[in-house]
Scaffold this active site. Structure first.
Site, short mmCIF file in Angstrom:
data_model
loop_
_atom_site.label_atom_id
_atom_site.label_comp_id
_atom_site.label_asym_id
_atom_site.label_seq_id
_atom_site.Cartn_x
_atom_site.Cartn_y
_atom_site.Cartn_z
N GLN A 79 1.23 -1.07 0.00
CA GLN A 79 0.10 0.24 -0.09
C GLN A 79 0.51 1.07 0.07
OE1 GLN A 79 -2.37 1.49 3.17
NE2 GLN A 79 -3.64 0.95 2.07
N CYS B 71 -7.69 5.71 5.07
CA CYS B 71 -7.26 5.60 6.06
C CYS B 71 -6.80 6.79 7.08
CB CYS B 71 -5.53 5.05 6.45
SG CYS B 71 -5.10 5.51 7.98
N GLY C 280 -14.98 -4.12 7.47
CA GLY C 280 -15.72 -3.18 8.60
C GLY C 280 -16.45 -4.13 9.60
N GLY D 2 -9.04 -6.59 10.03
CA GLY D 2 -8.43 -5.47 10.65
C GLY D 2 -8.22 -6.44 11.61
C1 FMN Z 1 -3.91 -0.12 13.75
C2 FMN Z 1 -4.65 0.04 12.55
C3 FMN Z 1 -3.42 0.24 11.92
C4 FMN Z 1 -4.57 0.91 10.54
N1 FMN Z 1 -3.41 1.61 9.48
C5 FMN Z 1 -4.53 1.36 8.41
C6 FMN Z 1 -3.61 2.05 7.17
O1 FMN Z 1 -1.94 1.71 6.98
N2 FMN Z 1 -3.59 2.00 5.40
C7 FMN Z 1 -5.20 1.53 5.81
O2 FMN Z 1 -5.32 1.63 4.31
N3 FMN Z 1 -6.01 1.13 6.19
C8 FMN Z 1 -5.66 0.96 7.75
N4 FMN Z 1 -6.39 0.92 9.01
C9 FMN Z 1 -7.63 0.47 8.40
C10 FMN Z 1 -8.01 -0.98 8.26
O3 FMN Z 1 -7.48 -1.25 7.00
C11 FMN Z 1 -9.73 -1.56 8.33
O4 FMN Z 1 -10.01 -0.18 7.12
C12 FMN Z 1 -10.52 -0.87 9.19
O5 FMN Z 1 -9.51 -0.91 10.64
C13 FMN Z 1 -11.51 -1.37 9.46
O6 FMN Z 1 -11.42 -3.14 9.47
P1 FMN Z 1 -12.05 -3.78 11.19
O7 FMN Z 1 -12.80 -3.57 11.21
O8 FMN Z 1 -12.03 -5.29 10.52
O9 FMN Z 1 -10.53 -3.33 11.75
C14 FMN Z 1 -5.92 0.82 9.92
C15 FMN Z 1 -6.48 0.24 10.93
C16 FMN Z 1 -5.69 -0.01 12.83
C17 FMN Z 1 -6.71 -0.78 13.91
#
Ligand code: FMN
Length: 338
Positions: free
Chosen positions: A80, A110, A211, A234
């Protein structure tokens, strides 16, 4: 087709056919090579690396070099990039493709301050013309497929996810991951999947729903509701990398796997820690390992006391021995102080 056959599909991104429709979400500070490898081993069809800045001044740094290290990783390797300047983004894509990235993923999903303040990540969603220019520049710069990660929009009043998806497709993006929150939502509230369904219906490229997917049943419900080609997980994979195996099994059979036994958790974790030490070196490896140890031990009896003690340990040997001992005692059914 079996009743479950329609969920048990794989997904294609450009020339790559993934083993299934399960993707590990990019998480800065979490989805390093050891964690990506572990998730792929336990069933993730794709694991997107942590984001690499498009600022070339940072490429020489140890952190960026480590982030771009894909040695021995199961293919396809997706990296990414983040930034707001089309020319710099194109350069970053080229650099990462030269370093072995087989898919370039662009972060417009993000909301992190560090990213948004310089108008990157999800802040870009407000400027549709710029989104198109970035995509066109990156697609033109590399031979490998380019994918995009977005939120459903800037805020609830301007949920422009469908427009962004259409322009991404027109600019040549080959897949789109959508987190079911707006930028303004941060991580609050529940992710919504209606906008993801609308996006899926609006474009022909594969769409990945993201999400709040926390278990196999939810994964299937989200696939059903959105019609998405894959789900991206995530936070639910933190300390639970076997979630991919569990979802894969459920999508294939309609049956839930039992929770992993404590001794399997111990063995997965020990292997993970050893890989962290060898990837980062002992000093950084021990520190990175702390958060994973916390996640793995969350909810285990005696986990809080254990975390309190192990977080003060400085050496790899001691960290490993204490972790092993804690899980051995759990496996033996010892009553540990809460
Ligand atoms: C600790 C952390 C770091 C993240 N870093 C990024 C990132 O570098 N790039 C990105 O596109 N999303 C990032 N995200 C967002 C996740 O990719 C994801 O979209 C978000 O956590 C929702 O998914 P989930 O509910 O399964 O956690 C991050 C999320 C978390 C919790």
């Amino acid at each position: 087709m079996t009743p479950h056959g329609r969920y048990n599909k794989s997904m294609r991104i450009g020339p790559f056919t993934l083993r299934n429709r399960l993707v590990l979400a990019p998480m800065a500070g979490v989805t390093d090579r050891p964690f990506r490898q572990l998730c792929k081993q336990l069933g993730a069809g794709l694991a997107v690396s942590e984001m690499v800045s498009s600022n070339s001044l940072l490429w020489g740094s140890e952190k960026t070099r480590r982030r771009a290290d894909h040695c021995g990783e199961v293919e396809p390797k997706s990296v990414q990039i983040a930034g707001a300047d089309p020319r710099m983004m194109a350069e970053a894509a080229r650099y990462n493709a030269d370093q072995g990235a087989q898919i370039i993923d662009i972060n417009m999903g993000c909301p992190a301050k560090k990213v948004c303040n310089v108008l990157a990540g999800s802040a870009l969603l407000r400027d549709e013309a710029l989104v198109a220019r970035i995509l066109e520049a990156v697609v033109a710069a590399v031979e490998v497929p380019v994918t995009l990660k977005i939120r459903t929009g800037w805020d609830k009043a301007s949920r422009n996810g469908v427009r962004i998806a259409r322009l991404a497709e027109a600019a040549g993006a080959q897949a789109l991951a959508v987190h079911g929150r707006t930028r303004a939502c941060g991580y609050t509230g529940e992710a919504e999947y209606d906008t993801i369904a609308a996006i899926k219906a609006a474009v022909a490229i594969p769409v990945v729903a993201n999400g709040d997917i926390t278990d196999p049943e939810k994964a299937r419900r989200v696939l059903e509701h959105t019609g998405a080609d894959a789900v991206m997980i995530g936070r639910a994979a933190q300390g639970r990398p076997w979630i991919f195996r569990e979802i894969e099994h459920y999508l294939a059979t309609g049956r839930l796997l039992p929770e992993p036994e404590v001794d399997e958790i111990r063995d997965v974790m020990i292997g993970h820690l050893i890989n962290l030490y060898s990837f980062y070196g002992e000093h950084t490896g021990v520190r990175v390992a702390r958060k994973h140890i916390s996640w793995y031990s969350k909810g285990q009896p005696g986990g809080a006391v254990f975390r309190n003690t192990i977080n003060r340990v400085e050496g790899a040997e001691q960290q490993l021995a204490m972790t092993r001992e804690f899980f051995d005692r759990l496996a033996a059914g010892e009553e540990l102080a809460a």
